[in-house]
Structures are given as C-alpha cells and as structure tokens.
Design a protein around this motif. Structure first.
Motif, mmCIF file in Angstrom:
data_model
loop_
_atom_site.group_PDB
_atom_site.id
_atom_site.type_symbol
_atom_site.label_atom_id
_atom_site.label_comp_id
_atom_site.label_asym_id
_atom_site.label_seq_id
_atom_site.Cartn_x
_atom_site.Cartn_y
_atom_site.Cartn_z
ATOM 1 N N LEU A 19 105.501 14.474 70.765
ATOM 2 C CA LEU A 19 104.280 13.836 70.259
ATOM 3 C C LEU A 19 103.851 14.433 68.919
ATOM 4 N N GLY A 20 104.004 15.755 68.788
ATOM 5 C CA GLY A 20 103.649 16.388 67.521
ATOM 6 C C GLY A 20 104.489 15.865 66.371
ATOM 7 N N LEU A 21 105.782 15.731 66.606
ATOM 8 C CA LEU A 21 106.672 15.220 65.556
ATOM 9 C C LEU A 21 106.448 13.734 65.312
ATOM 10 N N ALA A 22 106.190 12.974 66.369
ATOM 11 C CA ALA A 22 105.902 11.549 66.196
ATOM 12 C C ALA A 22 104.609 11.359 65.400
ATOM 13 N N ARG A 84 111.011 24.320 64.096
ATOM 14 C CA ARG A 84 111.562 24.021 62.768
ATOM 15 C C ARG A 84 112.861 23.220 62.878
ATOM 16 N N TRP A 85 113.722 23.594 63.841
ATOM 17 C CA TRP A 85 114.986 22.898 64.071
ATOM 18 C C TRP A 85 114.715 21.439 64.457
ATOM 19 N N ALA A 86 113.828 21.229 65.437
ATOM 20 C CA ALA A 86 113.510 19.875 65.884
ATOM 21 C C ALA A 86 112.833 19.073 64.773
ATOM 22 N N ASP A 87 111.967 19.728 64.021
ATOM 23 C CA ASP A 87 111.262 19.066 62.921
ATOM 24 C C ASP A 87 112.253 18.543 61.885
ATOM 25 N N ALA A 88 113.215 19.358 61.503
ATOM 26 C CA ALA A 88 114.191 18.948 60.483
ATOM 27 C C ALA A 88 115.002 17.744 60.971
ATOM 28 N N ARG A 89 115.407 17.763 62.227
ATOM 29 C CA ARG A 89 116.206 16.662 62.753
ATOM 30 C C ARG A 89 115.375 15.392 62.931
ATOM 31 N N PHE A 90 114.147 15.524 63.391
ATOM 32 C CA PHE A 90 113.265 14.372 63.560
ATOM 33 C C PHE A 90 112.950 13.765 62.187
ATOM 34 N N HIS A 92 114.732 13.912 59.490
ATOM 35 C CA HIS A 92 115.941 13.257 58.980
ATOM 36 C C HIS A 92 116.179 11.922 59.692
ATOM 37 N N ARG A 93 116.059 11.918 61.005
ATOM 38 C CA ARG A 93 116.405 10.741 61.804
ATOM 39 C C ARG A 93 115.379 9.618 61.677
ATOM 40 N N PHE A 94 114.096 9.960 61.652
ATOM 41 C CA PHE A 94 113.066 8.931 61.728
ATOM 42 C C PHE A 94 112.246 8.746 60.454
ATOM 43 N N ALA A 95 112.366 9.672 59.500
ATOM 44 C CA ALA A 95 111.519 9.559 58.305
ATOM 45 C C ALA A 95 112.313 9.716 57.014
#
Length: 181
Positions: A19-22, A84-90, A92-95
């Motif tokens: 939810l934070g990344l979304a 940080r790892w999840a943020d970078a991938r999210f 890249h993938r969604f934004a």
C-alpha cells in the motif's frame, strides 16, 4: 495469541509495504505512502511488546517469543534495505523508473558484497540475542526462559550456514566478463 500476531504482522508487513508503494507511485500520495512505509517497523515493535507481555504474564518462552526478537532484529538491520529494494522494483515496474541496480556479477566486488551481507546477518543475530537476553532479564525466571537461551543457540546456525556464500565467492570468484568481449 503470539502465533496469530506473528502471522498478522507478516501479512501486515506486506500490506503496508504494498500500500505504501502503491500510494507513492500509483496514486501519487507520497505523504501517505511515506507514512505507511514508516509504519512497517512498528509491527515488529508491537510483536515484541506482545511477547514481553505474554512472558511477564507467566508464559514459558519458546520459538514464538524468539521469533519476535528475530523479526525486530531483521527490521533494524535489513528493514530499510528491504524497503529500498522493493521501492526500486515497484518504481521501475509501475512508474517507469530506472532499472533497479543489481549486485556485482562477480570478482572481488561480488565477494565484498556477500561479506557485507553476511556481516549484516551477524549483526541481526547479535541484536536478536541482546533482545532475548533483555527478555530473559525482564522475566527473571530461568525455568521459563531457558528455551529462549536455546533459541539463541538455534539462531546461531543462520550466520554459520550463511557464511558459505561469502566464502564461496571469495575462494571461487565468478569471472567478470569485460564490456569489450
């Protein structure tokens, strides 16, 4: 109660992270996203507080209480890195963000990377042991806390097994292909 809380905190971790990344990248609510991501480590504090309350209330220490300390140690040592790892991938993938960085492919750079990761595992083990020793001290009943001391011994297997990676990358480093090949 503790097992349900462990499961709830694990689910809560992924929910808050997702939810934070979304909020950050899909819904453009950076402040809400940051608040949700900052709340992630609070789950481990809640879990540890529940373990302390449970043991102070007369429960005998066991793996459930040990996991509360291990989760907190993981959050302290690896939490920011994981987010940080999840943020970078999210991103890249969604934004449309840049490709996330990868660890070094080989050579001594990869060996250094693996040794750094192993030292973090050792640090997390140390923090978990300090938290468990604090719980043993708080409860002050060797009959009820002996399993927590045994859990510390079991946790020691993690850094001992994990040392295989940095040792293998040090002794048998992968060849790094040059850009001119």
């Amino acid at each position: 109660m503790i097992v349900a809380l462990i499961v709830g905190c694990e689910i809560g971790f992924w929910l808050l992270l997702g939810l934070g990344l979304a909020c950050r990248y899909l819904w453009h609510r950076r402040t809400v996203g940051a608040a949700l991501l900052l709340a992630v480590p609070l789950l481990d504090v809640i879990l540890l507080a529940a373990a302390v309350i449970d043991m102070r209330g007369g429960a005998t220490g066991d793996v459930r209480h040990g996991l509360a300390a291990a989760y907190l140690a993981y959050s302290i040592v690896f939490g920011h890195r994981t987010i940080r790892w999840a943020d970078a991938r999210f991103h890249h993938r969604f934004a449309g963000g840049p490709t996330p960085p990868r660890p070094p492919a080989g050579g001594m750079a990869r060996a250094r990377y693996e040794w750094t990761l192993w030292l973090r595992i050792v640090l997390a083990y140390g923090i978990a042991c300090v938290v468990l020793l604090g719980l043993v001290w708080l409860v002050d009943d060797p009959a009820r806390t002996e399993p927590l001391v045994a859990f510390m011994d079991d946790l020691l297997k993690i850094p001992l097994i994990a040392i295989l990676w940095p040792v293998s990358y040090t002794l048998w480093p992968r060849k790094v292909e040059s850009a001119s090949s």
